[in-house]
Design an enzyme around this catalytic site. Structure first.
Site, PDB file in Angstrom:
ATOM      1  CG  ASP A 169      -0.203   0.045   2.534  1.00 22.27           C
ATOM      2  OD1 ASP A 169       0.806  -0.674   2.668  1.00 22.27           O
ATOM      3  OD2 ASP A 169      -0.625   0.790   3.433  1.00 22.27           O
ATOM      4  CD  GLU A 215       4.195   0.547   6.811  1.00 22.29           C
ATOM      5  OE1 GLU A 215       5.061   0.843   7.653  1.00 22.29           O
ATOM      6  OE2 GLU A 215       3.827   1.356   5.928  1.00 22.29           O
TER       7      GLU A 215
END
Length: 348
Positions: A65, A120
């Site tokens: 991400d 994350e």
């Protein structure tokens, strides 16, 4: 353009904001499946690839991400630009191609699990928590930018604080302090507390660092209120729960809520994994050095539970994280792939 660069470009061209990673996950799973590896999407939405049948279990845990902000994907002067090039699709692509190189060379002596983890960049670290509960590796490498010739051993902890204070509206000429002023008092108290705690601590890694992320105030004519979000980077020895208790005292009548709490984590530099990186970096002409980062990473999530040799490694300059100039130098990407392939050959 080689296959490793083409793969990274595909990842960069596939948006993957936290919570919206599915398309990029499919790109990664498809590439690993094309190698003949077992590849799938796990319960957290993360991309997972498995290769190797013998030897110790090694988890290569990167995140797929990114933060928001579109950066046109392009190559200029040997630099590949794009959101996530440094943080952290570049390191993640390094994992995939280093594993492939070691496999093709016949030097892979371990069982590998490669994870492109979700969320994350959000407070949840959803992918890392799922991996933490599923695996018990002998070694772990976290995919974060360190530079091809640097190895990261530790990250500071984190605590996000959401502040809200409300009171009846009073005339501005009166003695009552306005709600925003109450919040300013709280912020000043935080600064004083941190200055006192940090006295004598010269390294940033050892200091408690606050950052004011957001402030908003409003009124409906009857009540007025102020809301703020404050982030803290925690050094070793400062536990999130203890800090939260202190902040509650400093906040007085205000309401506080907390999010994303995790303590700092450090790994020693004398592990077989760290030594393998030192040898590999030297073999490729680099002068290895160890880093301690002032940010937070998935190492903070899995390290305390797995208690195995662990480092963070990946190409890229972390000062470019989250910036509009985010890019990775392609020859550094190639160096990192070669270094990590050599490391994997040593873990037997």
């Amino acid at each position: 353009m080689n296959d490793a660069v083409e793969f990274l470009i595909r990842l960069l061209r596939t948006p993957s904001l936290s919570g919206q990673e599915a398309a990029a996950v499919q790109v990664m799973v498809a590439q690993m499946a094309a190698f003949g590896w077992e590849a799938f999407v796990d319960e957290s939405g993360s991309a997972v690839g498995q290769v190797g049948t013998d030897g110790p279990l090694v988890v290569l845990l990167g995140h797929i991400d990114t933060v928001p902000g579109e950066i046109p994907v392009r190559i200029e002067d040997g630099k590949l630009y794009g959101r996530g090039a440094v943080d952290a699709k570049g390191p993640l692509a390094t994992f995939v191609w280093a594993a492939r190189r070691a496999e093709q060379a016949g030097t892979l002596g371990c069982r590998l699990v490669i994870i492109g983890a979700t969320e994350e960049e959000a407070a949840s670290s959803r992918g890392a928590h799922a991996a933490r509960d599923r695996y018990r590796p002998d070694f772990c490498v976290i995919g974060e930018p360190s530079g091809w010739d640097r190895i990261t051993l530790g990250y500071k902890g984190r605590l996000l604080v959401h502040y809200r204070y409300q009171q009846p509206v009073a005339h501005s000429a009166g003695e009552q302090r306005a709600a925003p002023e109450q919040m300013v008092d709280f912020w000043r108290a935080i600064e004083q507390y941190c200055q006192h705690l940090n006295a004598g601590r010269s390294r940033l890694f050892e200091q408690l660092i606050p950052s004011l992320r957001r402030v908003h105030s409003d009124s409906d004519g009857i009540n007025e209120w102020v809301e703020a979000t404050i982030g803290f980077r925690l050094p070793p020895g400062v536990e999130p729960s203890t800090l939260a208790e202190t902040l509650q005292t400093l906040a007085g009548a205000a309401h506080l809520s907390f999010e994303g709490a995790c303590p700092a984590f450090q790994s020693p530099r004398t592990t077989p994994l760290a030594s393998a990186f030192v040898r590999a970096i030297r073999q490729h002409g680099g002068q290895p050095a160890f880093l301690h980062k002032t940010g937070t990473a998935d190492m903070n999530v899995v390290g305390p539970v797995w208690q195995c040799p662990i480092v963070a490694y990946g190409p890229g300059d972390s000062r470019l994280d989250h910036t509009p100039d985010e890019h990775i130098v392609l020859h550094e990407y190639e160096h990192a792939i070669a270094v990590l392939a050599d490391v994997l050959a040593q873990l037997r």
